[in-house]
Scaffold this active site. Sequence first.
Site, short mmCIF file in Angstrom:
data_model
loop_
_atom_site.label_atom_id
_atom_site.label_comp_id
_atom_site.label_asym_id
_atom_site.label_seq_id
_atom_site.Cartn_x
_atom_site.Cartn_y
_atom_site.Cartn_z
N HIS A 33 -36.94 -29.63 -25.53
CA HIS A 33 -37.63 -31.09 -25.79
C HIS A 33 -38.41 -30.78 -26.28
CE1 HIS A 33 -38.02 -30.78 -21.03
NE2 HIS A 33 -37.48 -32.02 -21.61
N ASP A 84 -41.75 -29.47 -26.54
CA ASP A 84 -41.49 -27.99 -25.53
C ASP A 84 -42.32 -27.23 -26.40
OD1 ASP A 84 -40.59 -28.53 -23.14
OD2 ASP A 84 -39.06 -28.20 -23.49
N MET A 133 -28.78 -27.53 -27.70
CA MET A 133 -28.84 -28.66 -27.00
C MET A 133 -30.74 -29.10 -26.96
SD MET A 133 -30.86 -30.60 -24.39
CE MET A 133 -30.45 -29.77 -22.48
N GLU A 159 -28.44 -38.00 -18.50
CA GLU A 159 -28.39 -37.11 -17.02
C GLU A 159 -29.04 -38.37 -16.14
OE1 GLU A 159 -30.64 -33.43 -18.15
OE2 GLU A 159 -31.45 -33.58 -15.59
N LYS A 184 -30.86 -38.97 -12.16
CA LYS A 184 -31.34 -38.36 -11.00
C LYS A 184 -32.01 -39.69 -10.57
CE LYS A 184 -35.22 -35.18 -10.42
NZ LYS A 184 -36.32 -35.03 -10.42
N GLU A 221 -25.99 -33.12 -13.58
CA GLU A 221 -27.49 -31.69 -12.82
C GLU A 221 -27.11 -31.15 -11.42
OE1 GLU A 221 -31.14 -31.41 -14.25
OE2 GLU A 221 -31.64 -30.50 -12.14
N HIS A 264 -30.23 -32.79 -8.73
CA HIS A 264 -29.61 -33.89 -9.17
C HIS A 264 -29.22 -35.07 -8.26
CE1 HIS A 264 -32.21 -34.20 -12.96
NE2 HIS A 264 -32.39 -33.45 -12.09
N ASP A 312 -26.08 -29.48 -16.66
CA ASP A 312 -27.62 -29.10 -16.14
C ASP A 312 -26.97 -27.89 -14.33
OD1 ASP A 312 -28.67 -29.40 -18.00
OD2 ASP A 312 -30.37 -30.06 -17.34
N ASP A 325 -37.62 -31.75 -5.14
CA ASP A 325 -36.59 -31.17 -6.41
C ASP A 325 -36.59 -30.06 -6.99
OD1 ASP A 325 -35.47 -31.44 -8.91
OD2 ASP A 325 -37.13 -32.54 -9.92
N ASP A 376 -34.99 -27.77 -8.07
CA ASP A 376 -34.57 -26.44 -9.13
C ASP A 376 -34.48 -25.04 -9.44
OD1 ASP A 376 -34.67 -28.54 -11.22
OD2 ASP A 376 -36.37 -27.96 -11.77
N ASP A 394 -30.91 -25.26 -16.14
CA ASP A 394 -31.95 -25.89 -15.89
C ASP A 394 -32.91 -25.70 -14.15
OD1 ASP A 394 -33.29 -28.00 -15.96
OD2 ASP A 394 -32.61 -29.13 -15.40
C1 GCO Z 1 -36.30 -32.45 -14.34
C2 GCO Z 1 -34.43 -32.89 -14.98
C3 GCO Z 1 -34.80 -32.30 -16.97
C4 GCO Z 1 -33.87 -32.56 -17.83
C5 GCO Z 1 -34.83 -32.37 -19.12
C6 GCO Z 1 -33.60 -32.37 -20.66
O1 GCO Z 1 -35.45 -33.04 -13.44
O2 GCO Z 1 -37.37 -32.48 -14.65
O3 GCO Z 1 -33.07 -32.44 -14.97
O4 GCO Z 1 -35.49 -30.87 -16.36
O5 GCO Z 1 -32.93 -32.20 -17.28
O6 GCO Z 1 -35.81 -33.06 -18.90
O7 GCO Z 1 -33.62 -33.88 -20.48
MN MN Z 2 -31.86 -31.15 -15.52
MN MN Z 3 -33.50 -31.70 -12.76
#
Ligand code: GCO
Ligand code: MN
Ligand code: MN
Length: 388
Positions: free
Chosen positions: A55, A58, A89, A182, A184, A218, A221, A246, A256, A258, A288
């Site tokens: 990002h 970041d 990316m 993307e 979610k 993802e 998601h 992702d 969430d 991850d 991700d």
């Molecule tokens: C989340 C998302 C993020 C995006 C990221 C890139 O659940 O927070 O997956 O990690 O992928 O902002 O666009």
């Molecule tokens: Mn993501």
């Molecule tokens: Mn995510």
Amino acid sequence: MGMYDPKPEDRFTFGLWTVGNAGRDPFGEPVRAPISPVEIVHLLAGVGAYGVNLHDNDLVPINATPVERDRIVADFKQALQETGLVVPMATTNLFTDPVFKEGAFTSNDPKVRAYALQKTLRSIDLGVELGAKVYVFWGGREGVETDSSKSPVDALKRMRDALNFCCEYALDQGYDLRFALEAKPNEPRSDLYLPTTGAMLGFIATLDHAEMVGVNPEVAHEHMAGLNFLHAVAQAWDSGKLFHIDLNDQMFGRYDQDFRFGAAMIKQAFYLVKFLEDVGYQGSLHFDAHAYRTEGPEGVKDFARGCMRTYLILKEKAARFKADPEIQALLAEIHAEDGSLGWLAGGYSAEKARQLKDQAFDRTAIAQRDWRYERLDQLTVEVLLGVR
Ligand code: GCO
Ligand code: MN
Ligand code: MN
């Protein structure tokens, strides 16, 4: 070099925000010391990754002056050069700063919408400067807690206007860049707009430059929504829209998570890897995800190595599945056709419709068929469990 050690041609990438995740959650403070972007590049090179994604913020803090920005970007580029890592990316942070609490492109405040667009254009410039060929749009806070606040049709219109503007900008600048949306379903808002990959695919068809916009599905998601991720990816692939992916893991119905790729639902991860390898997906394999909050610096490396290693192990399992004589014999039986209905292939004709209406089917006999999917699934599980 072990057979599950990552190589650049595996195209494994991580976001700065993934291995850089300090372990803050809604209940607790960070548990790991911050790592600078330059240190992350070296960490990723050390574990065998191919690329690093980011990002805007970041890398460049939101308050940085232009001089600070240029110095940070130069240091980062030098780290890339030293390690050979690439930036395939880039994306924009449209969710952390309080200015985005009511959304970004879909906010009710035109100043917020314009600021989000300005931030995105600048971030696109940064991504292109670093070599990115894919630009991801994740809505972040594009959603609501209460539908009394905003019409979902207006939200879609605002989202469309913003994306059309960004597409025109990239074309105008002559950038070699494709966009990946993307989806979610929720988090951080109660309900996010365009909650699934399927919804995104429908929305893309309404854009002025649909040809340059695809998706970035993802795992977590789709799983949060209780959906089959493989099916979402397959639909994106079938539409020519799988521009990025992702990878992580997530139990259905939980927060969430991850998690490390393959950490939670290994069978789903297997079918996904098998699919990506079978169709010959050539995009980045981007993780991700982040390490458990229990982990320190070594645990973060264990996490990153684990994501890549599990992918490569599952790739080998997919090859094993394809080479297994019993599985292949069952599949040959399942997919066998006697050709007697070949005349129906190739689309509609009035003659075929007439012939089909006259065709006699022995429903009871057809229904006698025993598909043997229990055996097939057990064999698949045994491949995964390492006994075949
Ligand atoms: C989340 C998302 C993020 C995006 C990221 C890139 O659940 O927070 O997956 O990690 O992928 O902002 O666009
Ligand atoms: Mn993501
Ligand atoms: Mn995510």
